[in-house]
Design a protein around this motif. Structure first.
Motif, mmCIF file in Angstrom:
data_model
loop_
_atom_site.group_PDB
_atom_site.id
_atom_site.type_symbol
_atom_site.label_atom_id
_atom_site.label_comp_id
_atom_site.label_asym_id
_atom_site.label_seq_id
_atom_site.Cartn_x
_atom_site.Cartn_y
_atom_site.Cartn_z
ATOM 1 N N PHE C 148 5.760 -1.800 4.745
ATOM 2 C CA PHE C 148 5.552 -3.020 3.964
ATOM 3 C C PHE C 148 5.455 -2.784 2.466
ATOM 4 N N GLY C 149 5.487 -1.528 2.059
ATOM 5 C CA GLY C 149 5.309 -1.235 0.640
ATOM 6 C C GLY C 149 3.853 -0.959 0.341
ATOM 7 N N ALA C 150 3.620 -0.122 -0.685
ATOM 8 C CA ALA C 150 2.255 0.277 -1.006
ATOM 9 C C ALA C 150 1.469 -0.900 -1.553
ATOM 10 N N GLY C 151 0.171 -0.917 -1.290
ATOM 11 C CA GLY C 151 -0.682 -1.972 -1.829
ATOM 12 C C GLY C 151 -2.005 -2.005 -1.103
ATOM 13 N N LEU C 152 -3.002 -2.587 -1.780
ATOM 14 C CA LEU C 152 -4.344 -2.593 -1.229
ATOM 15 C C LEU C 152 -4.432 -3.472 0.018
ATOM 16 N N LYS C 153 -3.658 -4.587 0.020
ATOM 17 C CA LYS C 153 -3.753 -5.504 1.146
ATOM 18 C C LYS C 153 -3.317 -4.840 2.445
ATOM 19 N N ILE C 154 -2.181 -4.152 2.373
ATOM 20 C CA ILE C 154 -1.670 -3.531 3.596
ATOM 21 C C ILE C 154 -2.592 -2.397 4.028
ATOM 22 N N PHE C 230 -6.028 6.839 -4.059
ATOM 23 C CA PHE C 230 -5.846 8.110 -4.759
ATOM 24 C C PHE C 230 -4.438 8.655 -4.563
ATOM 25 N N ILE C 231 -3.915 8.583 -3.340
ATOM 26 C CA ILE C 231 -2.575 9.136 -3.114
ATOM 27 C C ILE C 231 -1.486 8.161 -3.546
ATOM 28 N N GLY C 232 -1.879 7.036 -4.106
ATOM 29 C CA GLY C 232 -0.887 6.149 -4.709
ATOM 30 C C GLY C 232 -0.362 5.076 -3.784
ATOM 31 N N LEU C 233 -0.943 4.942 -2.599
ATOM 32 C CA LEU C 233 -0.420 3.952 -1.667
ATOM 33 C C LEU C 233 -1.328 2.729 -1.541
ATOM 34 N N GLY C 234 -2.492 2.757 -2.234
ATOM 35 C CA GLY C 234 -3.411 1.626 -2.152
ATOM 36 C C GLY C 234 -3.311 0.768 -3.399
ATOM 37 N N ALA C 235 -4.448 0.644 -4.085
ATOM 38 C CA ALA C 235 -4.462 -0.152 -5.316
ATOM 39 C C ALA C 235 -3.422 0.408 -6.289
ATOM 40 N N ALA C 240 -8.148 -1.417 -11.981
ATOM 41 C CA ALA C 240 -9.233 -0.446 -12.053
ATOM 42 C C ALA C 240 -9.803 -0.317 -10.645
ATOM 43 N N GLU C 241 -9.684 0.865 -10.042
ATOM 44 C CA GLU C 241 -10.226 1.121 -8.702
ATOM 45 C C GLU C 241 -10.641 2.582 -8.698
ATOM 46 N N TRP C 242 -11.756 2.892 -8.063
ATOM 47 C CA TRP C 242 -12.316 4.236 -8.203
ATOM 48 C C TRP C 242 -11.385 5.352 -7.745
ATOM 49 N N GLY C 243 -10.799 5.180 -6.543
ATOM 50 C CA GLY C 243 -9.912 6.219 -6.037
ATOM 51 C C GLY C 243 -8.721 6.428 -6.954
#
Ligand SMILES: Nc1ncnc2c1ncn2[C@@H]1O[C@H](COP(=O)(O)OP(=O)(O)OP(=O)(O)O)[C@@H](O)[C@H]1O
Ligand SMILES: [Mg+2]
Lengths: 346, 316, 291
Positions: C148-154, C230-235, C240-243
């Motif tokens: 689905f593509g990287a992102g916090l929702k997924i 952190f690995i670039g697949l979330g936020a 601004a997000e801690w990881g």
């Protein structure tokens, strides 16, 4: 029987304190007791009175942080003063213990054979084959059928009664002079109890063992042992020959215990509990520990702790021992049991 | 009985893997739009000719089960298809990198067994202050995520102290191990803490067991009491938690490889996910799940063999 | 044959007991609660208390150390790290909160359904949960991101699925026990419908357990979400997000400006330690000791 005047086991004003919540708590106040070689002494008392700790002190097996005053001597040697190596020798050659619950006291992961031969092989350095032959013979002696097969089984495959025989065999395997049996039958059902008791008695007879037998059952102790010692709240309150128990027991607590037994000769005898709540050793006040529950207690009993004194063939720590109670003497001669039943009922 | 347990666990393992493979492969079809666009890879504009070519090459117009079957049998034969973003065989991409990952996980496992188990054993046997210190330290370490410990280790040992290299694989075994030291520590540390805690409580529990008192009452030397009773009986839980830890290492190695710039399959998984290179992601996801499940099953079996008290279930 | 509980369960219990002993003075518990409360308040009021706009770059103040103007320094584009940490608390806390609440709700529903309906339903639900359990959470999330593509929702969605078994397995066991309690049969005899018994009686009785289970999971989900960013697949930047901040600050470490990574990492660790201490205390309260 040895002719030596030194008893095989002797408790000399033993006092034990344990660390509990930051303070040292007294769990055994005073135990004086001597076991002549070859004799059997029954140690009875309510739960928590300190019987097990007394037995453990013989092997130097008290909980961590325990402090001992007085002395425990095995064959004249002070156990608390022993170094590790000496303790190991004592435990692996001279004195053995049979515990209450064989299910938890035998390593569940190792085979029965491992359990039985462990001390012989790893401490006494006997060849394994020899040790195995020896314990198989012992298993037969304690009436375990199919001994070879049992050796390869795990504890979970054996019944409680069988397991207790295994425990007894393991104790006998080191050919000890002293056997400490801490309620060896309490965890078993009634018929098994009788069998196991018979085995212990037989082994004692055949080997001339000295036995310290701990139990809640006064009648059983009297049947198996030469002498009876009674503990109450960390105190050894009375000690006397087993056959004189019913007639001569002088301590009020012993009498109360006797009265609490169901009497098989009286058809409708009800089991009578000793009135009041049993006291833990650390709760004992300055006086006699039994005073709060004692029907005959007087002001002195609450104030001053009685010293053990010679009474007839034994000793009792009681200010007003039973026999010197003027009212009781006559009644006692007629029907001892009725007499103290009446008194405890008061 | 142990054989039936073995058979049942193997069947369960295969069933889980089968369903997992369906989920992994089917994920491709959950995505909105043409799966072929996904297979091309994220960045590229969809070229109709290329799309048609991909449809043909990947049999995307076949029914799902036929496609899935082709993919699965291919995987089982070591043919995981073609990566469009790397322009290479997926199997080739994986075999070139798997050594690094295996070495990293092996290294971290050694650290866990060496330090985690022994810290737990010492704390369990000693008790008192040692146990409290170990518990406090491990509780903190367990809260440090792999990527934070990775960053901290780089900062401290590579930048401030300059003791160890922070990036890259290295060449030759010794150099490789040097390069893998910081990554292995980063990967191991929170699991190590967990293993230490469980080991401590297992050893502590056994030490209080009544059968240990019996052993002591028989004059067995303390050294043997510790080895044959305390450690022997605690070994089941210790092994089982160590297995959970190794499975966790398999799942966690991608973060570490990414952070330390290691050329392993974990980093490959992340990079191809970012590029939406589905062929690679599917193959690696399946590989990870297989490794994860196999380790878990093996550990369960080993624990059951070591500690017959562990229920092997069924009609036991 | 005696069958014992899995020894590891015993171990976990003993470990919890040890942790509790650490907490005895309650001082630790109060401190942990204070940390958690402070962080939550900071997240809620971030726009009010943050000294700068978290995304305002300042080319004149790049990669600075701590100063009066920038308490925690600036990142490599001159953004104020303190402001980014405060704002970063929002997604960093909210995403795992959604994961745990979602997994708690759905997991409980699945578990109660399995226990209540029994038979085929139970087996099917248990089997599905077992398969999910076979997936390491991060791998499931990576597959999700690839599709689905990287992102916090997924990431939140896939992690919620991955955490379902952690809740459902435990709750199912208790729900089974609950279902067999006499009061349930009694209510049935009174003519109450199954749905009503479940919602009014069974679920409320399971609530403490669910709370403990999700509270314990919260720390871990926070770590997972942060790792995923952190690995670039979330936020995704410029959020601004801690990881993500740990990752973005990583190049600065070699350049001698480790502040962004270190402070963001510290924020994660301190908050998670506080959460796990608080969770241990909570579990003691709610389930009355041994759990
Ligand atoms: N390891 C220990 N730590 C603290 N207190 C202990 C320990 N072992 C025994 N005690 C305490 O010492 C007292 C005497 O215990 P002991 O086990 O000797 O009693 P007992 O007469 O054998 O009782 P029972 O008939 O129940 O076996 C009890 O009050 C008990 O609570
Ligand atoms: Mg006892």
């Amino acid at each position: 029987m040895t002719t030596a005047t030194v008893p095989l086991l002797e408790f000399d004003s033993l006092r034990v304190t344990l660390p509990l919540g930051g303070t040292q708590r007294t769990v055994i106040h005073r135990v004086d007791l001597a076991l002549a070689a070859g004799s059997a002494v029954g140690l009875v008392g309510e739960s928590g009175s300190g019987k097990s700790l007394t037995a453990r002190s013989v092997l130097g097996l008290l909980p961590e942080g325990a402090r001992i005053e007085g002395d425990v001597r095995f064959d004249g040697a002070s156990v608390p003063a022993m170094r590790q190596a000496e303790l190991r020798t004592l435990r692996s050659r001279h004195a053995a213990m049979v515990f209450q619950d064989p299910r938890t006291h035998i390593n569940p992961l190792r085979t029965v054979g491992d359990f039985l031969t462990e001390a012989l092989v790893s401490v006494r350095r006997e060849p394994r084959a020899q040790a195995e032959a020896k314990v198989v013979a012992l298993l037969r002696e304690v009436h375990v059928a199919d001994a070879e097969r049992r050796m390869r089984q795990r504890p979970s495959e054996l019944s409680g009664g069988l397991l207790q025989r295994v425990m007894i065999a393991s104790a006998l395997a080191v050919e000890p002079r002293l056997l400490l049996a801490d309620e060896p039958t309490t965890a078993l059902d009634v018929t098994t109890q009788a069998e196991v008791m018979a085995i212990i008695d037989e082994a004692r007879e055949n080997r001339g063992l000295t036995l310290l037998f701990i139990t809640h059952d006064l009648a059983l102790a009297a049947a198996v042992c030469d002498r009876i010692a009674v503990m109450y709240a960390g105190h050894l309150v009375e000690e006397l020959p087993a056959r004189r128990l019913v007639g001569d027991a002088a301590h009020r607590y012993t009498r109360a215990l006797l009265a609490s037994r169901p009497d098989p000769t009286v058809p409708d005898a009800r089991l009578r509990a000793v009135d009041g709540r049993p006291l833990s050793a650390f709760e004992a006040g300055p006086g006699c520990p039994f005073a709060p529950r004692c029907a005959a207690a007087q002001e002195l009993c609450h104030r001053e702790r009685p010293e053990p004194r010679a009474v007839a063939d034994g000793r009792a720590a009681c200010h007003f021992p039973h026999a010197v109670d003027p009212q009781a003497v006559d009644l006692d001669a007629v029907d001892p049991h009725a007499a103290d039943t009446e008194r405890t009922a008061r | 009985m142990i054989w039936r347990f073995l058979a049942r666990r193997t069947v369960a393992l295969l069933a889980t893997l089968l369903v997992a493979s369906v989920v992994i492969y089917g994920g491709l079809f959950l995505a909105p739009g043409d799966p072929a666009t996904l297979l091309v890879g994220g960045g590229k504009p969809p070229n109709p000719q290329l799309l048609a070519e991909i449809h043909r090459q990947y049999h995307l117009d076949d029914p799902f089960y036929a496609q899935y079957w082709r993919w699965l049998t291919g995987m089982l034969h070591g043919d995981a298809g073609q990566s469009l973003s790397y322009h290479d065989q997926v199997s080739h991409l994986i075999t070139a990198r798997i050594g690094t990952t295996a070495l990293l996980i092996g290294y971290a496992t050694v650290l866990i067994v060496l330090f985690g188990v022994s810290a737990g054993v010492v704390a369990g046997l000693r008790g008192g202050r040692t146990a409290t210190a170990v518990t406090a330290a491990t509780t903190t370490l367990m809260a440090v995520p792999t990527f934070v410990s990775a960053v901290l280790l780089i900062w401290l040992f590579a930048v401030r102290l300059n003791w160890l290299p922070a990036y890259g694989n290295g060449t030759g075994l010794a150099d490789q191990l040097t390069h893998l030291t910081l990554p292995a520590i980063a990967l191991a540390v929170s699991w190590l803490a967990y293993v230490a805690q469980v080991t401590r409580s297992a050893v502590d529990g056994e030490q209080r067991a009544e059968h240990v008192q019996t052993a002591r009452s028989r004059g067995i030397p303390e050294r043997l009491v510790v080895r044959k009773h305390i450690l022997r009986n605690a070994s089941g839980p210790i092994l089982s938690v160590a297995g959970v830890a190794v499975a966790g290492l398999i799942a966690g190695c991608s973060v570490v490889e990414q952070t330390f710039g290691l050329n392993g399959v974990g980093a490959l998984l992340i990079q191809s996910a970012a590029k939406q290179d589905l062929a690679v992601v599917q193959a690696l996801a399946l590989l990870t799940v297989v490794a994860f499940a196999v380790v878990n099953t093996l550990v369960d079996l080993a624990t059951a063999a070591l500690d017959h008290r562990v229920p092997v279930g069924g009609a036991a | 044959m005696t069958s014992y509980q899995l020894a590891s369960v015993v171990g976990r219990r003993a470990r919890a007991a040890r942790l509790r002993r650490l907490l005895r003075g309650k001082l630790v518990l109060v401190a942990a609660g204070a940390v958690v409360a402070l962080v939550v308040l900071a997240a809620v009021f971030a726009p009010l208390i943050a000294p700068y706009d978290p995304n305002a770059v300042d080319p004149m103040a790049v990669s600075q150390g701590s100063s009066a103007a920038h308490w925690l320094g600036t990142d490599d584009t001159g953004r104020d790290i303190a402001s980014r940490l405060l704002h970063g608390a929002r997604p960093s806390l909210l995403a795992p909160l959604v994961v745990t609440v979602g997994a708690g709700l759905v997991g409980t529903a699945l578990a109660v359904a399995a226990a209540w309906l029994g038979g085929w339903w139970d087996r099917a639900i248990t089997a599905v949960l077992d398969v999910v359990f076979g997936f390491p959470g991060l791998v499931l999330a990576v597959v999700g991101a690839a599709v689905f593509g990287a992102g916090l929702k997924i990431a939140v969605l896939t992690l919620t699925i991955a955490y379902l078994p952690y809740v459902a397995r435990v709750v199912r066991g208790s729900a089974l026990k609950e279902r067999n309690l006499p009061y349930v049969a009694a209510l049935r005899m009174l003519g109450l419908g199954g749905g009503r018994i479940v919602l009014r009686h069974v679920v409320p009785n399971l609530l403490p357990l669910v709370l403990v289970q999700t509270a314990t999971a919260f720390g871990y989900t926070l770590l997972d979400v942060a790792a995923f960013s952190f690995i670039g697949l979330g936020a995704q930047p410029p959020t601004a997000e801690w990881g993500l901040m740990v990752a973005q600050g990583a190049p600065g470490i070699l350049a001698g400006a480790p502040q962004e990574s270190l402070y963001a990492g510290l924020a994660i660790v301190v908050f998670v330690v506080a959460c796990s201490l608080l969770g241990a205390g909570l579990s003691q309260r709610l389930t009355g000791g041994e759990r």
